[in-house]
Design a protein around this motif. Sequence first.
Motif, PDB file in Angstrom:
ATOM      1  N   THR A 190      -7.643  18.920   1.889  1.00  0.00           N
ATOM      2  CA  THR A 190      -6.652  18.312   1.339  1.00  0.00           C
ATOM      3  C   THR A 190      -7.682  17.713  -0.126  1.00  0.00           C
ATOM      4  O   THR A 190      -9.043  17.997   0.138  1.00  0.00           O
ATOM      5  N   CYS A 191      -7.589  17.510  -1.554  1.00  0.00           N
ATOM      6  CA  CYS A 191      -7.939  17.156  -2.334  1.00  0.00           C
ATOM      7  C   CYS A 191      -8.750  16.225  -1.943  1.00  0.00           C
ATOM      8  O   CYS A 191      -9.936  15.534  -2.621  1.00  0.00           O
ATOM      9  N   ALA A 192      -8.512  15.076  -1.159  1.00  0.00           N
ATOM     10  CA  ALA A 192      -9.353  14.282  -0.408  1.00  0.00           C
ATOM     11  C   ALA A 192     -10.353  14.361  -0.082  1.00  0.00           C
ATOM     12  O   ALA A 192     -11.325  13.332  -0.423  1.00  0.00           O
ATOM     13  N   GLN A 217      -3.651  28.430  -3.800  1.00  0.00           N
ATOM     14  CA  GLN A 217      -2.314  27.741  -3.277  1.00  0.00           C
ATOM     15  C   GLN A 217      -1.951  26.169  -3.753  1.00  0.00           C
ATOM     16  O   GLN A 217      -3.479  25.444  -3.188  1.00  0.00           O
ATOM     17  N   VAL A 218      -1.317  25.658  -3.683  1.00  0.00           N
ATOM     18  CA  VAL A 218      -0.933  24.098  -3.602  1.00  0.00           C
ATOM     19  C   VAL A 218      -0.177  23.937  -3.140  1.00  0.00           C
ATOM     20  O   VAL A 218       1.193  24.109  -3.452  1.00  0.00           O
ATOM     21  N   ASN A 219       0.082  23.723  -1.819  1.00  0.00           N
ATOM     22  CA  ASN A 219       1.536  23.016  -1.069  1.00  0.00           C
ATOM     23  C   ASN A 219       2.199  24.344  -0.757  1.00  0.00           C
ATOM     24  O   ASN A 219       3.462  24.155  -0.962  1.00  0.00           O
ATOM     25  N   GLY A 220       1.395  25.287  -1.087  1.00  0.00           N
ATOM     26  CA  GLY A 220       2.354  26.468  -0.505  1.00  0.00           C
ATOM     27  C   GLY A 220       2.512  26.756  -1.091  1.00  0.00           C
ATOM     28  O   GLY A 220       3.656  28.500  -1.373  1.00  0.00           O
ATOM     29  N   GLU A 221       2.853  27.054  -2.968  1.00  0.00           N
ATOM     30  CA  GLU A 221       2.538  27.615  -3.704  1.00  0.00           C
ATOM     31  C   GLU A 221       1.786  28.476  -4.436  1.00  0.00           C
ATOM     32  O   GLU A 221       1.344  27.485  -4.166  1.00  0.00           O
ATOM     33  N   THR A 222       2.277  29.459  -5.227  1.00  0.00           N
ATOM     34  CA  THR A 222       0.682  30.034  -5.842  1.00  0.00           C
ATOM     35  C   THR A 222       0.469  28.806  -7.148  1.00  0.00           C
ATOM     36  O   THR A 222       1.266  28.398  -7.665  1.00  0.00           O
ATOM     37  N   ALA A 223      -0.717  28.767  -7.274  1.00  0.00           N
ATOM     38  CA  ALA A 223      -1.372  27.512  -8.115  1.00  0.00           C
ATOM     39  C   ALA A 223      -1.529  28.373  -9.767  1.00  0.00           C
ATOM     40  O   ALA A 223      -1.232  29.176  -9.769  1.00  0.00           O
ATOM     41  N   THR A 224      -0.857  26.875 -10.500  1.00  0.00           N
ATOM     42  CA  THR A 224      -1.105  27.638 -12.326  1.00  0.00           C
ATOM     43  C   THR A 224      -1.747  27.158 -13.090  1.00  0.00           C
ATOM     44  O   THR A 224      -2.426  25.880 -13.195  1.00  0.00           O
ATOM     45  N   ILE A 225      -2.330  27.855 -14.130  1.00  0.00           N
ATOM     46  CA  ILE A 225      -4.173  27.110 -14.773  1.00  0.00           C
ATOM     47  C   ILE A 225      -3.172  26.077 -15.851  1.00  0.00           C
ATOM     48  O   ILE A 225      -2.267  25.874 -15.884  1.00  0.00           O
ATOM     49  N   GLY A 226      -3.700  25.185 -15.317  1.00  0.00           N
ATOM     50  CA  GLY A 226      -3.420  23.087 -15.763  1.00  0.00           C
ATOM     51  C   GLY A 226      -2.774  22.708 -14.397  1.00  0.00           C
ATOM     52  O   GLY A 226      -2.323  21.668 -14.823  1.00  0.00           O
ATOM     53  N   SER A 227      -2.616  23.201 -13.173  1.00  0.00           N
ATOM     54  CA  SER A 227      -2.357  22.419 -12.498  1.00  0.00           C
ATOM     55  C   SER A 227      -3.163  21.167 -11.983  1.00  0.00           C
ATOM     56  O   SER A 227      -3.819  21.382 -11.868  1.00  0.00           O
ATOM     57  N   LYS A 228      -2.140  19.772 -11.061  1.00  0.00           N
ATOM     58  CA  LYS A 228      -2.903  18.697 -11.139  1.00  0.00           C
ATOM     59  C   LYS A 228      -2.582  18.622  -9.777  1.00  0.00           C
ATOM     60  O   LYS A 228      -1.721  18.698  -8.989  1.00  0.00           O
ATOM     61  N   VAL A 229      -3.374  17.714  -9.298  1.00  0.00           N
ATOM     62  CA  VAL A 229      -3.564  17.631  -7.744  1.00  0.00           C
ATOM     63  C   VAL A 229      -3.908  16.264  -7.395  1.00  0.00           C
ATOM     64  O   VAL A 229      -4.783  15.783  -8.089  1.00  0.00           O
ATOM     65  N   GLY A 230      -3.112  15.714  -6.860  1.00  0.00           N
ATOM     66  CA  GLY A 230      -3.349  14.014  -5.844  1.00  0.00           C
ATOM     67  C   GLY A 230      -4.302  14.367  -4.090  1.00  0.00           C
ATOM     68  O   GLY A 230      -4.053  15.107  -3.816  1.00  0.00           O
ATOM     69  N   PRO A 231      -4.415  13.186  -4.018  1.00  0.00           N
ATOM     70  CA  PRO A 231      -4.855  13.334  -2.957  1.00  0.00           C
ATOM     71  C   PRO A 231      -4.448  13.839  -1.553  1.00  0.00           C
ATOM     72  O   PRO A 231      -4.535  14.117  -0.375  1.00  0.00           O
ATOM     73  N   GLN A 280       0.888  -1.345   0.582  1.00  0.00           N
ATOM     74  CA  GLN A 280       0.263   0.036  -0.135  1.00  0.00           C
ATOM     75  C   GLN A 280       0.685   1.172  -0.439  1.00  0.00           C
ATOM     76  O   GLN A 280       0.840   2.560  -0.416  1.00  0.00           O
ATOM     77  N   ALA A 281       2.365   1.079   1.149  1.00  0.00           N
ATOM     78  CA  ALA A 281       2.881   2.438   1.096  1.00  0.00           C
ATOM     79  C   ALA A 281       3.890   2.243  -0.619  1.00  0.00           C
ATOM     80  O   ALA A 281       3.670   3.697  -0.892  1.00  0.00           O
ATOM     81  N   THR A 282       3.924   1.567  -0.595  1.00  0.00           N
ATOM     82  CA  THR A 282       4.605   2.012  -2.444  1.00  0.00           C
ATOM     83  C   THR A 282       4.003   1.587  -3.747  1.00  0.00           C
ATOM     84  O   THR A 282       4.197   1.664  -4.790  1.00  0.00           O
ATOM     85  N   ALA A 283       2.312   1.437  -3.486  1.00  0.00           N
ATOM     86  CA  ALA A 283       1.861   1.662  -4.560  1.00  0.00           C
ATOM     87  C   ALA A 283       1.834   3.008  -5.616  1.00  0.00           C
ATOM     88  O   ALA A 283       2.204   4.268  -4.514  1.00  0.00           O
ATOM     89  N   PRO A 284       1.717   3.077  -6.835  1.00  0.00           N
ATOM     90  CA  PRO A 284       1.334   4.206  -7.413  1.00  0.00           C
ATOM     91  C   PRO A 284       0.597   5.854  -6.917  1.00  0.00           C
ATOM     92  O   PRO A 284      -0.790   4.918  -6.497  1.00  0.00           O
ATOM     93  N   GLU A 285       0.624   6.521  -6.800  1.00  0.00           N
ATOM     94  CA  GLU A 285      -0.591   7.698  -6.390  1.00  0.00           C
ATOM     95  C   GLU A 285      -1.874   7.405  -7.006  1.00  0.00           C
ATOM     96  O   GLU A 285      -1.195   7.188  -8.133  1.00  0.00           O
ATOM     97  N   ALA A 286      -2.612   7.833  -6.290  1.00  0.00           N
ATOM     98  CA  ALA A 286      -4.049   8.088  -6.967  1.00  0.00           C
ATOM     99  C   ALA A 286      -4.009   8.892  -8.498  1.00  0.00           C
ATOM    100  O   ALA A 286      -3.188   9.709  -8.104  1.00  0.00           O
ATOM    101  N   ALA A 287      -5.328   8.847  -8.600  1.00  0.00           N
ATOM    102  CA  ALA A 287      -4.709   9.318 -10.056  1.00  0.00           C
ATOM    103  C   ALA A 287      -5.206  10.601 -10.017  1.00  0.00           C
ATOM    104  O   ALA A 287      -5.903  11.095  -9.208  1.00  0.00           O
TER     105      ALA A 287
END
Length: 97
Positions: free
Chosen positions: A87-89, A61-75, A25-32
């Motif tokens: 959080t995105c989740a 902001q995403v993770n403390g940085e100003t977001a840009t158009i097209g940024s992707k976020v995960g859980p 579970q810890a080494t599984a790929p990130e969720a989409a």
Amino acid sequence: MVHPASPIRRSPTAAKGRAAARLQQATAPEAASERLQKALASAGLGSRREMEEWIAEGRVQVNGETATIGSKVGPRDVVRSAAAASTCASMKSAPAS
């Protein structure tokens, strides 16, 4: 009484039990991930186009940085905006106050 050998054959080096499950579970790929404006709109903060305006204006902001158009976020990403911080989740449910 002797039980027959298990039909499942494992490698002698294969991990077994709960620890192996946690490791997988810890080494599984990130969720989409999904586009930031879609995630914000799904959270009920406004339309996708309105969220694009917010991002262009630097109000998100995403993770403390100003977001840009097209940024992707995960859980695991932390998204902050003028209206909500969550959080995105948890964005699929009610936004945090």
